[in-house]
Enzyme design. Structure first.
Site, PDB file in Angstrom:
ATOM      1  N   TYR A 166      20.126  76.013  16.534  1.00 43.53           N
ATOM      2  CA  TYR A 166      20.824  76.359  15.288  1.00 43.53           C
ATOM      3  C   TYR A 166      20.665  77.841  14.924  1.00 43.53           C
ATOM      4  O   TYR A 166      21.347  78.341  14.040  1.00 43.53           O
ATOM      5  CB  TYR A 166      20.326  75.494  14.116  1.00 43.53           C
ATOM      6  N   LYS A 194      13.767  67.771  26.735  1.00 41.62           N
ATOM      7  CA  LYS A 194      14.559  67.413  27.919  1.00 41.62           C
ATOM      8  C   LYS A 194      14.130  68.349  29.054  1.00 41.62           C
ATOM      9  O   LYS A 194      14.899  69.213  29.497  1.00 41.62           O
ATOM     10  CB  LYS A 194      16.062  67.569  27.623  1.00 41.62           C
ATOM     11  N   ASP A 234      16.381  61.489  25.249  1.00 38.27           N
ATOM     12  CA  ASP A 234      17.301  60.343  25.286  1.00 38.27           C
ATOM     13  C   ASP A 234      16.518  59.034  25.343  1.00 38.27           C
ATOM     14  O   ASP A 234      16.860  58.055  24.670  1.00 38.27           O
ATOM     15  CB  ASP A 234      18.307  60.462  26.451  1.00 38.27           C
ATOM     16  N   ASP A 285      16.573  66.678  14.477  1.00 39.93           N
ATOM     17  CA  ASP A 285      17.660  66.377  13.553  1.00 39.93           C
ATOM     18  C   ASP A 285      18.202  64.961  13.837  1.00 39.93           C
ATOM     19  O   ASP A 285      18.361  64.131  12.935  1.00 39.93           O
ATOM     20  CB  ASP A 285      18.767  67.431  13.771  1.00 39.93           C
ATOM     21  N   ASP A 300      17.049  61.000  11.942  1.00 41.60           N
ATOM     22  CA  ASP A 300      18.055  60.132  11.319  1.00 41.60           C
ATOM     23  C   ASP A 300      18.019  58.721  11.907  1.00 41.60           C
ATOM     24  O   ASP A 300      18.249  57.740  11.197  1.00 41.60           O
ATOM     25  CB  ASP A 300      19.462  60.732  11.466  1.00 41.60           C
TER      26      ASP A 300
END
Ligand code: NAD
Length: 371
Positions: free
Chosen positions: A143, A194, A227, A251, A255
């Site tokens: 970001y 990752k 993942d 992020d 959630d």
């Protein structure tokens, strides 16, 4: 009497104002019944500040935030400010606070109270008594990485670029917070990246491994690909204690974890900075939810996420573990008695209002502390 607990209260807009009122009652209770002295300042933020002060956060309020030991933030935003210029929009206040306080560590607990286990979309045996913490790096990563932007390639094509970038010290400082937090919980960290396909992932894994070997080998560490972590959060969430991860994965994963608990009205959060020259760690505490314009002004909002954010402040900014636990216990008891705001009620259960829920927490605090 001077106090070393200087709190800046920023209620904001919409239900932010309503849920903050209930926290102010809890603070009032603590002052009277537990003789704790807080030094409280209250200021406008968000759309309310824009309407009166011409900006979503004034320089004076920002100065107050920098001087405070902790900031308690409600929620900002609403459709009436949708057309305000970007730099003055309600959300810009939040970004400025995060940036100037350098809040790089975002803590999102996902706790399921047994009385609410049936509100989760997952089977109750999977999430009953769940208590995990997602620690997200908040000030770097994709970001913020440079270069970013959109460039024209030819008459038909444009190319958009975002850059994922992390330095060793950025990973090291969030890793340290993760290991420290785990020591106060179940002593287990899962580091998520990752590293199979990303350079930043490889550096992330190397840095966390080294930090663990050198300084935190008494904490259990495992590494997991992002993942797989998303799958495991839904398959077997109770395997986790502290998950530490970067800005983008944090992020998304926070959630996912949030939904395990059933309602936005039950989710507190904290954002912490680096220990400053005064030996203090800046902290801002806020519910995960927004200003909920659809229910604002109707006395329907669930104040528990806001009250739990205050409990997190007591724990992380003021080391008041017992008082923090007292508030959590009061909330647990209120829920066990079947009291529900509309967002957490099921079927034909009767719902109570924001004010009634706040009052029920205070009543429970009185009962538990025998006052
Ligand atoms: P929201 O979180 O405000 O609301 C989403 C849904 O959840 C709504 O149906 C709302 O009624 C419900 N809800 C949220 N909190 C609740 C609570 N405590 N009790 C009961 N129900 C609750 O998200 P949104 O609707 O996407 O955004 C509304 C405004 O809030 C927008 O202006 C957005 O930019 C802003 N926002 C601010 C923050 C913040 O201040 N940190 C965070 C998210 C959204």
């Amino acid at each position: 009497m001077s106090s070393n607990k200087k709190i800046l209260i920023l209620p904001g807009d919409g239900i932010g104002i309503e849920v903050m009122n209930e926290v102010l009652n809890v603070i009032d209770w603590m002052t009277k019944k537990k003789s704790v002295s807080f030094d409280i300042a209250k200021k406008l933020v968000g759309g309310s500040a824009y309407d009166i002060e011409g900006d979503s956060i004034s320089d004076t309020t920002m100065d107050e935030a920098l001087k405070a030991d902790a900031v308690l933030f409600g929620a900002v935003g609403g459709p009436q400010w949708d057309n305000v210029e970007r730099s003055k929009r309600p959300e810009a206040a939040l970004l400025r606070l995060r940036k100037e306080l350098d809040l790089f560590a975002n803590l999102r607990p996902a706790v399921v109270f047994d009385a609410l286990a049936n509100s989760s979309p997952l089977k109750s045996e999977l999430i009953k008594s769940l208590d995990i913490l997602i620690l997200r790096e908040l000030t770097s990563g994709v970001y913020f990485g440079q270069p970013r932007g959109v460039e024209k390639i030819n008459d038909f094509d444009e190319k958009a670029i975002d850059t994922q970038s992390y330095t060793t010290s950025e990973i090291d400082r969030i890793g340290r917070v993760g290991f420290d937090l785990a020591k106060k919980r179940s002593n287990k960290v899962t580091s998520v990246e990752k590293s199979n396909v990303m350079e930043t992932g490889m550096l992330w894994r190397k840095t966390i491994t080294k930090l663990h070997e050198n300084e935190f080998n008494d904490v259990k560490l495992n590494h997991m690909l992002a993942d797989n972590c998303a799958m495991q959060l839904v398959r077997k969430p109770k395997q986790f204690d502290v998950i530490v991860t970067d800005n983008l994965f944090g992020d998304l994963l926070s959630d996912v974890a949030a939904m395990l608990t059933g309602s936005l009205g039950m989710l507190p959060s904290a954002s912490l900075g680096a220990i400053n020259e005064k030996g203090k760690r800046p902290g801002m505490y806020e519910p995960v939810h927004g200003s909920a314009p659809d229910i604002a002004g109707q006395d329907k909002a669930n104040p528990l996420a806001m009250i739990m954010s205050f409990a997190m402040m007591l724990k992380y900014s003021f080391d008041m573990l017992e008082d923090s636990k007292l508030i959590e216990k009061a909330i647990q008891n209120v829920l066990s008695k079947g009291l529900r705001t509309p967002d957490i009620k099921q079927g034909n259960e009767k719902a109570i209002s924001t004010k009634e829920m706040g009052a029920a927490v205070i009543e429970e605090l009185n009962i538990i502390s025998g006052s």
